[in-house]
Design a protein around this motif. Structure first.
Motif, PDB file in Angstrom:
ATOM      1  N   ASP A 140      -1.455  -5.073 -13.094  1.00 30.91           N
ATOM      2  CA  ASP A 140      -1.406  -5.673 -11.772  1.00 30.91           C
ATOM      3  C   ASP A 140      -0.693  -7.023 -11.895  1.00 30.91           C
ATOM      4  N   PRO A 141       0.474  -7.167 -11.216  1.00 27.79           N
ATOM      5  CA  PRO A 141       1.255  -8.410 -11.359  1.00 27.79           C
ATOM      6  C   PRO A 141       0.511  -9.657 -10.873  1.00 27.79           C
ATOM      7  N   GLU A 142      -0.450  -9.493  -9.971  1.00 26.85           N
ATOM      8  CA  GLU A 142      -1.169 -10.651  -9.443  1.00 26.85           C
ATOM      9  C   GLU A 142      -2.303 -11.091 -10.362  1.00 26.85           C
ATOM     10  N   SER A 143      -3.173 -10.103 -10.766  1.00 28.12           N
ATOM     11  CA  SER A 143      -4.345 -10.464 -11.566  1.00 28.12           C
ATOM     12  C   SER A 143      -4.108 -10.330 -13.056  1.00 28.12           C
ATOM     13  N   GLY A 144      -3.094  -9.536 -13.438  1.00 25.83           N
ATOM     14  CA  GLY A 144      -2.851  -9.290 -14.848  1.00 25.83           C
ATOM     15  C   GLY A 144      -3.781  -8.236 -15.429  1.00 25.83           C
ATOM     16  N   ASP A 145      -4.632  -7.587 -14.553  1.00 22.63           N
ATOM     17  CA  ASP A 145      -5.560  -6.553 -15.025  1.00 22.63           C
ATOM     18  C   ASP A 145      -4.813  -5.268 -15.339  1.00 22.63           C
ATOM     19  N   GLN A 196       3.982  -0.410  -3.844  1.00 20.14           N
ATOM     20  CA  GLN A 196       4.072  -1.792  -3.403  1.00 20.14           C
ATOM     21  C   GLN A 196       2.923  -2.020  -2.437  1.00 20.14           C
ATOM     22  N   PRO A 197       2.365  -3.207  -2.418  1.00 22.15           N
ATOM     23  CA  PRO A 197       1.197  -3.438  -1.557  1.00 22.15           C
ATOM     24  C   PRO A 197       1.513  -3.201  -0.091  1.00 22.15           C
ATOM     25  N   SER A 224       1.013  -3.818   3.956  1.00 25.98           N
ATOM     26  CA  SER A 224       0.645  -4.899   4.872  1.00 25.98           C
ATOM     27  C   SER A 224      -0.419  -4.375   5.826  1.00 25.98           C
TER      28      SER A 224
END
Length: 470
Positions: A353-358, A369-370, A372
């Motif tokens: 996960d690019p945001e959390s790094g998990d 892609q996320p 909206s």
């Protein structure tokens, strides 16, 4: 009311069951020639001491009364052969119960007995003893002296062990110790050479004794709901075995000797941990029912087809990749194959996960892609149809969500770098079929609407987008 009745001094058989009688008068002693007495299922709270004068009494049934004890003089009824005292809240037996030396059958089921008196071992003629559903915590070692015993029911007690002396009962044909707290069975069990039925279900047993193989007359073995991790190889010597129930244990494999059970008809090994079946199982030539539901089987041995009498095969809830072609030679009447998914329906890949790094799992059906807030509505059928027509932001955002999957048959006019599948917002797979039907229905309705010619192209384009997503 009882007075004249007890003048029938020559009465030999008396049945008073199911009469709501609350008291048995002491005048019962007048029946000096009484042979059979049945006062079961009444409301009698106590037996009179005088009942001991019924010296000729042979068969007595006191079951289903609120009795808590037997009179002290009761064991003087020396001619009793059959005694039934089931379901009466009996807390103990007279210590001299062994004086009933002619007893052949003694039924004490569903009482509150916590122990058996030592004198019970004196009942040398006893052939049937039922003390099931009591509160017994142990058995006296002297129980092995019941050398004439054929049927012994000990089920539904609190027994944690069986005394080795039990192996002295050479006449025993049926032994039921199910629903206890047994952790093992003594090797002396192998001395019960007359045993035909052995029921040890619902205990804590992790292994059966190797001496089990000596039981050449054993026909029924039920060891379900225990903790068995393996069967002794000697089980193949139980040549008379017709029914073997091993459901809900922890068996990982079966011994090859199981193929020697030529008379085995019903074999149930559901809910274990079997990784495979031995090919020798085909040697069970009388096998008609084989149940191995909910194990870890990945294949069935082709040799199973040698069990030509097999009619019912249940292999559901396993991990089978395929079935052997040889099974087509069997005359199966029932075959269960459900829930044999050998691998996930979708292949997942690990990602980050690019945001959390998990570390995460993803696949083609998950958004790449996320989404909206506007796209969050795409799970509902109405949102998909209406938004694809009315919401201008739908197309812009949906067309930007491109899969990395390339298709060789893409239009040649597109640049090589852009040869990708334009992936619309994908609804839950379970809704796809109904969505397609709705979309096709809309297409037909729109084409049939003659008054909407000017909007025809716009509507068709919108429906095309829905169909493509499906």
């Amino acid at each position: 009311l009882w007075g004249p009745f007890f003048n029938l001094t020559k009465l030999r058989k008396l049945g008073l069951s199911d009469n709501e009688i609350q008291r048995l008068p002491g005048d019962i002693a007048n029946f000096s020639q009484l042979v059979e007495l049945d006062i079961s299922r009444n409301e009698i709270m106590e037996l009179p001491e005088s009942i001991s004068y019924c010296k000729t009494l042979q068969v007595a049934d006191f079951s289903g009364n609120p009795l808590t004890r037997l009179p002290e003089s009761f064991p003087e009824l020396r001619n009793l052969t059959c005694l039934s005292i089931n379901d009466i809240s009996l807390q103990s037996l007279p210590d001299n119960i062994g004086n009933l030396c002619h007893l052949v059958s003694l039924e004490l089921r569903e009482n509150l007995l916590t122990y058996l008196p030592e004198s019970l071992s004196q009942l040398h003629k006893l052939e049937e003893l039922d003390v099931g559903s009591n509160e017994l915590y142990n058995l006296p070692e002297t129980i092995g002296c019941l050398v004439s015993l054929k049927d012994l029911w000990l089920d539904g007690n609190q027994l944690s062990q069986i005394p080795p002396e039990l192996g002295s009962m050479r006449s025993l044909t049926c032994l039921d110790v199910s629903e206890n707290k047994l952790e093992h069975l003594p090797e002396e069990m192998g001395n019960l050479l007359s045993l035909t039925d052995l029921l040890v279900s619902q205990n804590l047993i992790d292994m059966l004794p190797e001496s089990l193989g000596k039981l050449r007359r054993l026909s029924i073995l039920k060891a379900d709901q225990n903790r068995l991790v393996h069967l002794p190889e000697s089980i193949g010597n139980c040549e008379s075995l017709t029914e073997l129930v091993l459901t809900e244990n922890q068996l990982v494999s079966l011994p090859r000797s199981i193929g020697k059970l030529k008379k085995l008809s019903n074999f149930n090994c559901d809910r274990n941990r079997l990784m495979s079946l031995p090919k020798e199982i085909g040697g069970c030539c009388s096998l008609t029912v084989l149940c191995v539901r909910e194990n870890h089987l990945t294949r069935i041995p082709p040799e199973l087809s040698q069990a030509t009498e097999l009619h019912v095969l249940d292999v559901s809830g396993n991990r089978l990749l395929y079935l052997p072609l040889t099974l087509t030679s069997l005359r199966l009447k029932a075959l269960w194959l459900s829930e044999n998914q050998s691998q996930p329906l979708l292949t997942f890949q690990t990602d980050v996960d690019p945001e959390s790094g998990d570390k995460i799992l993803t696949c083609v059906l998950l958004p790449q892609q996320p989404c909206s807030d506007n796209l969050a509505r795409c799970g509902a059928l109405e949102s998909l149809v209406e938004s694809s027509m009315l919401d201008d932001t739908w197309d812009d955002k949906a067309t930007n969500r491109m899969s990395t999957i390339r298709f060789m048959e893409d239009d040649d006019d597109e640049d090589d770098e852009e040869r990708t599948l334009l992936r619309r917002a994908t609804p839950h797979p379970g809704e796809l079929k109904n969505m397609k039907k709705v979309a096709e229905s809309i297409r037909k309705d729109m084409n049939a609407a003659k008054g909407l010619d000017s909007n025809k192209n716009e509507v068709n384009n919108a429906v095309d987008r829905v169909t493509t997503s499906v």
